[in-house]
Design an enzyme around this catalytic site. Structure first.
Site, PDB file in Angstrom:
ATOM      1  CE  LYS A  55      -1.841   3.030   2.700  1.00 48.09           C
ATOM      2  NZ  LYS A  55      -1.973   4.133   1.750  1.00 48.09           N
ATOM      3  CD  GLU A  80       9.389  13.466  11.296  1.00 51.83           C
ATOM      4  OE1 GLU A  80       8.255  12.996  11.479  1.00 51.83           O
ATOM      5  OE2 GLU A  80      10.271  12.851  10.677  1.00 51.83           O
ATOM      6  CD  GLU A 120      13.484   1.359   9.369  1.00 51.92           C
ATOM      7  OE1 GLU A 120      13.973   2.427   9.783  1.00 51.92           O
ATOM      8  OE2 GLU A 120      14.042   0.261   9.506  1.00 51.92           O
ATOM      9  CB  CYS A 124      13.031   9.733   7.752  1.00 54.85           C
ATOM     10  SG  CYS A 124      14.037   8.600   6.790  1.00 54.85           S
TER      11      CYS A 124
HETATM   12  P1  NAD Z   1       2.171   8.508   7.530  1.00 52.15           P
HETATM   13  O1  NAD Z   1       2.461   7.791   8.795  1.00 52.15           O
HETATM   14  O2  NAD Z   1       1.080   9.517   7.536  1.00 52.15           O
HETATM   15  O3  NAD Z   1       1.801   7.481   6.362  1.00 52.15           O
HETATM   16  C1  NAD Z   1       2.641   6.417   6.006  1.00 52.15           C
HETATM   17  C2  NAD Z   1       1.802   5.320   5.372  1.00 52.15           C
HETATM   18  O4  NAD Z   1       0.934   4.778   6.370  1.00 52.15           O
HETATM   19  C3  NAD Z   1       0.897   5.813   4.243  1.00 52.15           C
HETATM   20  O5  NAD Z   1       0.830   4.831   3.232  1.00 52.15           O
HETATM   21  C4  NAD Z   1      -0.451   5.946   4.938  1.00 52.15           C
HETATM   22  O6  NAD Z   1      -1.553   5.849   4.063  1.00 52.15           O
HETATM   23  C5  NAD Z   1      -0.399   4.769   5.894  1.00 52.15           C
HETATM   24  N1  NAD Z   1      -1.318   4.851   7.037  1.00 52.15           N
HETATM   25  C6  NAD Z   1      -1.854   5.943   7.617  1.00 52.15           C
HETATM   26  N2  NAD Z   1      -2.686   5.575   8.623  1.00 52.15           N
HETATM   27  C7  NAD Z   1      -2.652   4.227   8.690  1.00 52.15           C
HETATM   28  C8  NAD Z   1      -3.272   3.256   9.513  1.00 52.15           C
HETATM   29  N3  NAD Z   1      -4.146   3.581  10.477  1.00 52.15           N
HETATM   30  N4  NAD Z   1      -2.991   1.970   9.312  1.00 52.15           N
HETATM   31  C9  NAD Z   1      -2.112   1.591   8.364  1.00 52.15           C
HETATM   32  N5  NAD Z   1      -1.508   2.455   7.526  1.00 52.15           N
HETATM   33  C10 NAD Z   1      -1.770   3.761   7.693  1.00 52.15           C
HETATM   34  O7  NAD Z   1       3.553   9.141   7.056  1.00 52.15           O
HETATM   35  P2  NAD Z   1       3.773  10.114   5.830  1.00 52.15           P
HETATM   36  O8  NAD Z   1       3.212  11.449   6.177  1.00 52.15           O
HETATM   37  O9  NAD Z   1       3.335   9.435   4.576  1.00 52.15           O
HETATM   38  O10 NAD Z   1       5.383  10.170   5.798  1.00 52.15           O
HETATM   39  C11 NAD Z   1       6.140  11.037   6.570  1.00 52.15           C
HETATM   40  C12 NAD Z   1       6.684  10.342   7.801  1.00 52.15           C
HETATM   41  O11 NAD Z   1       7.409   9.179   7.426  1.00 52.15           O
HETATM   42  C13 NAD Z   1       7.675  11.199   8.574  1.00 52.15           C
HETATM   43  O12 NAD Z   1       7.410  11.088   9.936  1.00 52.15           O
HETATM   44  C14 NAD Z   1       9.013  10.591   8.231  1.00 52.15           C
HETATM   45  O13 NAD Z   1      10.018  10.804   9.193  1.00 52.15           O
HETATM   46  C15 NAD Z   1       8.664   9.151   8.108  1.00 52.15           C
HETATM   47  N6  NAD Z   1       9.663   8.434   7.333  1.00 52.15           N
HETATM   48  C16 NAD Z   1      10.499   7.580   7.978  1.00 52.15           C
HETATM   49  C17 NAD Z   1      11.490   6.911   7.275  1.00 52.15           C
HETATM   50  C18 NAD Z   1      12.447   5.952   7.949  1.00 52.15           C
HETATM   51  O14 NAD Z   1      13.097   5.187   7.246  1.00 52.15           O
HETATM   52  N7  NAD Z   1      12.558   5.952   9.262  1.00 52.15           N
HETATM   53  C19 NAD Z   1      11.620   7.119   5.890  1.00 52.15           C
HETATM   54  C20 NAD Z   1      10.748   8.005   5.282  1.00 52.15           C
HETATM   55  C21 NAD Z   1       9.765   8.654   6.004  1.00 52.15           C
END
Ligand code: NAD
Length: 486
Positions: free
Chosen positions: A172, A385, A247, A281
């Site tokens: 997804k 963040e 992550e 990130c």
């Molecule tokens: P997000 O948590 O909003 O979404 C990530 C994914 O999770 C999306 O596909 C979203 O649709 C899905 N999601 C949302 N709610 C969900 C639920 N209840 N159940 C299952 N899936 C769900 O994050 P974002 O805004 O897309 O990305 C930014 C964040 O990602 C930042 O906090 C960033 O630091 C982090 N990030 C971390 C890494 C790492 O390797 N540590 C890498 C890239 C981004």
């Protein structure tokens, strides 16, 4: 205008109830695609398709599956420019970055895991009267949930080891950036990957993502995204004893020690702060600088930030594009307002970019790279963040203070240290509470190394053997040597 479908069991199909969502280009505010707004019923179909492919895919040898990874890499490489253009349009990131990082790394993820997988030798433990070896089997059907900042790069970072180890996949991608996951599905379809091995279900996190977490037929979840979503993932999946890799977010420190090569430190700190509009990130969003060189560093740093070429993502010389959406622009702006309310001084930036390119109608989500000084290292802007083009500068008087400030964070993903004394760099690195530390560099990646965070930045590691372990189950087989006297 694209019309994207789910990819389930080797077929492109709309969501079961026909519902759709719109996908926008954040640099122009144009709607560029319709995608399925899938539900649990679509996830159920994907799980059935994946299960029907599992036995045959899992029974192949690792070498056969590595061959598939090479075929995928070749096919994606042939679409390098198409991937870069699509990623740039979907995210607002500059085309140069999408080519150099997103498209290239997506190909490399498959090549790397193919080669790395083939290089692994059996793990054995000899005893006087017996020998042990570790047999690896696939976990089964795994759910891969990914964010919008590096869409295909992060998805393929999971898909490649998952397929290598014999799992079938229900993926997804973020609903904000679904397009390159669709290119991956089209590519796998074109090269004839067996139906059901790889499935994509598009839609919203709380609907599709949640259904993936809850599906009993999905045995492992690899999630990259925000820390608050990570909590929901853990809360749902942990009681079901699914394998879980998280992550999550970061608030990474860039430490400039007084013996740093200033020019290299300035360039490194700018790159760490503003690559991908600060939406990585690993971005160094807090810069901690020795007070004795703070004035000179700040002057050079601000001058360098002001040289960043912000503009039309499609132009080859653009260095910074838009942020991911108008909503995210407003979120970052709310932190700029908060920083001012908290007593901070905006050294540069702080406003929307309206002088150069900002979309045909001035509607693109462009923000000037923003640098704050004068904020306490415990302030909200320096601890939460923000994930955008905003950085805070702080000074320290000695190494202990620098380390204390760097570790004053709920997060622990990454950091960088700038010094000409490498022994000192090693000592400071060892005291940083993070999963990754760079000395005199940033985002310098060897894909064999452990990637991941501590504290609220996640659980587990990706990369090399860590990914292979996550995507497999281990059985220790102990064989007693024949007894020569019996
Ligand atoms: P997000 O948590 O909003 O979404 C990530 C994914 O999770 C999306 O596909 C979203 O649709 C899905 N999601 C949302 N709610 C969900 C639920 N209840 N159940 C299952 N899936 C769900 O994050 P974002 O805004 O897309 O990305 C930014 C964040 O990602 C930042 O906090 C960033 O630091 C982090 N990030 C971390 C890494 C790492 O390797 N540590 C890498 C890239 C981004």
């Amino acid at each position: 205008m694209l019309d994207i479908k789910n990819y389930i069991g080797g077929e492109f199909r709309p969501s079961t109830d026909g519902a759709t969502l719109e996908d926008f280009n954040p640099a122009t505010a144009e709607c560029i695609a319709n995608i399925p707004r899938s539900k649990a019923s679509d996830v159920d179909l994907a799980v059935v398709a994946a299960h029907s492919a599992q036995a045959e895919w899992g029974a192949r040898t690792l070498a056969e599956r590595a061959d598939w990874l090479v075929r995928i890499a070749d096919a994606l490489e042939a679409k390098h420019e198409h991937i870069a253009q699509t990623e740039s349009m979907d995210t607002g990131k500059p085309i140069s970055l999408a080519r150099r990082v997103d498209a290239s790394r997506s190909v490399r993820n498959f090549r790397f895991f193919a080669e790395f997988g083939r290089e692994q030798s059996d793990v054995t433990f000899e005893m006087d009267d017996a020998m042990n070896y570790v047999h690896r089997s696939p976990v089964g059907t795994v759910g891969l949930i990914t964010p919008w900042n590096l869409p295909l790069y992060l998805l393929t970072w999971k898909v490649a080891p998952a397929l290598l180890m014999g799992n079938t996949v229900v993926a997804k991608p973020s609903e904000i950036t679904p397009l390159t996951a669709n290119i991956l599905a089209e590519t796998l379809d074109e090269i004839g990957l067996p139906a059901g091995v790889f499935n994509v279900v598009h839609g919203l996190g709380p609907e599709v993502g949640q259904a993936i977490l809850e599906a009993p037929g999905i045995k492992g979840i690899s999630f990259t995204g925000g820390t608050s979503t990570g909590r929901i993932v853990a809360k749902t999946a942990a009681p079901m004893f699914k394998k879980l890799s998280l992550e999550l977010g970061g608030k990474n420190a860039t430490i400039i020690l007084k013996d740093a090569d200033l020019e290299a430190a300035v360039n490194g700190a700018v790159r760490a702060a503003f690559t991908n509009s600060g939406q990585v990130c690993l971005c160094g969003s807090r810069i901690l600088v020795d007070a004795s060189i703070a004035e000179e560093f700040t002057q050079l740093f601000v001058a360098e930030v002001e040289r960043i070429n912000i503009g039309n993502p499609a132009d080859a010389d653009t260095v910074m594009g838009s942020v991911i959406s108008p909503e995210h622009l407003e979120k970052v702006e709310s932190y700029i307002k908060l920083g001012i309310d908290e007593g901070g001084i905006v050294l540069t930036g702080g406003t929307r970019e309206m002088t150069g390119y900002h979309g045909p109608d001035g509607v693109g989500a462009f923000l000037r790279p923003t640098v704050f000084s004068g904020l306490d290292y415990t302030s909200r802007c320096a601890t939460e963040e923000i994930f955008g083009p905003m950085v805070t500068l702080h000074t320290f008087d000695n190494e202990d203070e620098a380390i204390h400030m760097a570790n004053h964070s709920e997060y622990g993903l990454a950091g960088s240290i700038w010094t000409t004394d490498l022994e000192r760099g090693r000592k400071v690195a060892a005291r940083m509470e993070t999963g990754i530390v760079w000395v005199n560099t940033w985002l310098h990646r060897d894909l064999r190394t452990p990637f991941g965070g501590v504290k609220n930045s996640g659980v587990g590691r990706e990369g090399g053997t860590w990914s292979m372990e996550f995507f497999s189950e281990m059985t220790n087989v102990c064989i007693k040597h024949p007894n020569p006297t019996s």
